[in-house]
Design an enzyme around this catalytic site. Sequence first.
Site, short mmCIF file in Angstrom:
data_model
loop_
_atom_site.label_atom_id
_atom_site.label_comp_id
_atom_site.label_asym_id
_atom_site.label_seq_id
_atom_site.Cartn_x
_atom_site.Cartn_y
_atom_site.Cartn_z
N TYR A 135 0.83 -1.22 -0.17
CA TYR A 135 -0.06 0.07 0.17
C TYR A 135 1.02 1.20 0.14
O TYR A 135 0.54 2.33 -0.55
CB TYR A 135 -0.88 0.20 1.28
N LYS A 190 2.13 -15.37 2.43
CA LYS A 190 2.24 -15.86 1.30
C LYS A 190 3.87 -16.22 1.32
O LYS A 190 4.65 -16.19 0.28
CB LYS A 190 1.82 -15.03 0.18
N ASP A 222 -3.97 -17.85 0.38
CA ASP A 222 -4.99 -18.47 -0.71
C ASP A 222 -5.73 -19.50 0.25
O ASP A 222 -6.89 -19.55 0.02
CB ASP A 222 -4.19 -19.03 -1.83
N ASP A 246 -6.75 -6.36 3.92
CA ASP A 246 -7.93 -5.65 3.18
C ASP A 246 -8.97 -6.91 2.36
O ASP A 246 -9.98 -6.59 2.60
CB ASP A 246 -7.36 -5.10 2.06
N ASP A 250 -12.93 -8.27 4.09
CA ASP A 250 -14.38 -8.17 3.23
C ASP A 250 -14.89 -9.64 3.11
O ASP A 250 -16.01 -9.84 3.30
CB ASP A 250 -14.10 -7.66 1.64
C1 IPM Z 1 -10.55 -0.57 3.88
C2 IPM Z 1 -10.91 0.00 2.18
C3 IPM Z 1 -9.54 1.07 2.12
C4 IPM Z 1 -8.40 -0.05 1.74
C5 IPM Z 1 -9.73 1.94 0.67
C6 IPM Z 1 -10.71 2.66 0.61
C7 IPM Z 1 -8.35 2.47 0.60
O1 IPM Z 1 -10.93 -0.94 1.33
O2 IPM Z 1 -10.49 0.27 4.52
O3 IPM Z 1 -10.45 -1.73 3.55
O4 IPM Z 1 -7.90 -0.38 0.79
O5 IPM Z 1 -7.64 -0.03 2.91
MG MG Z 2 -11.14 -2.86 1.80
#
Ligand code: IPM
Ligand code: MG
Length: 355
Positions: A135, A190, A222, A246, A250
């Site tokens: 990042y 990884k 993975d 990240d 999700d």
């Molecule tokens: C998160 C989001 C952010 C990230 C974006 C909006 C930059 O996806 O907080 O998970 O990638 O960290």
């Molecule tokens: Mg995110």
Amino acid sequence: MKIAVLPGDGIGPEIVKEAVKVLNALGEKFELEEAPVGGAGYEASGHPLPEATLALAKSADAILFGAVGDWKYDKLERALRPEQAILGLRKHLELFANFRPAICYPQLTGASSLKPEIVSGLDILIVRELNGDIYFGQPRGTREAPDGNFKGAREGFDTMRYAEPEVRRIAHVAFQAAQKRQKKLTSVDKANVLETSQFWKDIMIDVSKEYPEVELSHMYVDNAAMQLVKAPKAFDVVVTGNMFGDILSDEAAMLTGSIGMLPSASLDKNNKGLYEPSHGSAPDIAGKGIANPLATILSAAMMLRYSLGRPEQADRIESAVKKVLEQGYRTADIITPDCKQVGTVEMGDAVIAAL
Ligand code: IPM
Ligand code: MG
């Protein structure tokens, strides 16, 4: 207790408004100060993280953040895009430790796309490193490929890197979190391919010597992605780098029924923190009054617990959220048959009534 309120873009303002309503209903003395951020910051002063917003964030005891981003800013140069606001806040304030708890409330087992027996009772914590990795790694950019099969062609490149103190500090945070829970820590990497990951893994093993009561295991990313949908309850605390975290957070969010339920805390070494829902700005549903404010309300609860020293108020909010779910209130993202569908504002009102 000074709280910087940064609603941001898309559904950000709607959901933050509900969280602020809940904070104001607690009967505490908060000094709340609002400032634009993300696309809203860009509109207000030409930069996604205006100087005054950053100064407010620095001076506050905690930050309540909505979401940033809108497709209409996709054509701006990267430094001016809304996402730079959250990345900038994380970096400037050294908010390196991101806590993303994925809890499946019993009332929502039916809302998950996974079978109820896979997710019921789920309670895992993802600890994501937030200041390093690909990042932020330099160099990055586009250039003429200096070598390889495509030497001379245009290429895009980023750099994955982690410094030892950076890995050590997130390791300590994760081990300490595991100590307070089921004492099981899975470090996701990884290492079969990446040098950065092997380095990460070696340091995790080294730090683990200071936490003999915590059982440390390692998993490739993975496989972790697969295990999260196969047997998520086998995890307790997961620690991982910025990019893997990240993605996996999700994925973990969906185990709980909806990403609209997932709060998060991003802390510095003194537990000053930024609190935001794990979901994004959802411009497609912005302004419709249908967004789920619970992730933001639960983020406010985390703020009371981690940064403001009010764990009893955090408990009150979390109990109120459980109560509204028991009462059958659901926003569109978590609706199942036999429940009462409500909008953003009604959901906030229901939480306050439950308080
Ligand atoms: C998160 C989001 C952010 C990230 C974006 C909006 C930059 O996806 O907080 O998970 O990638 O960290
Ligand atoms: Mg995110």
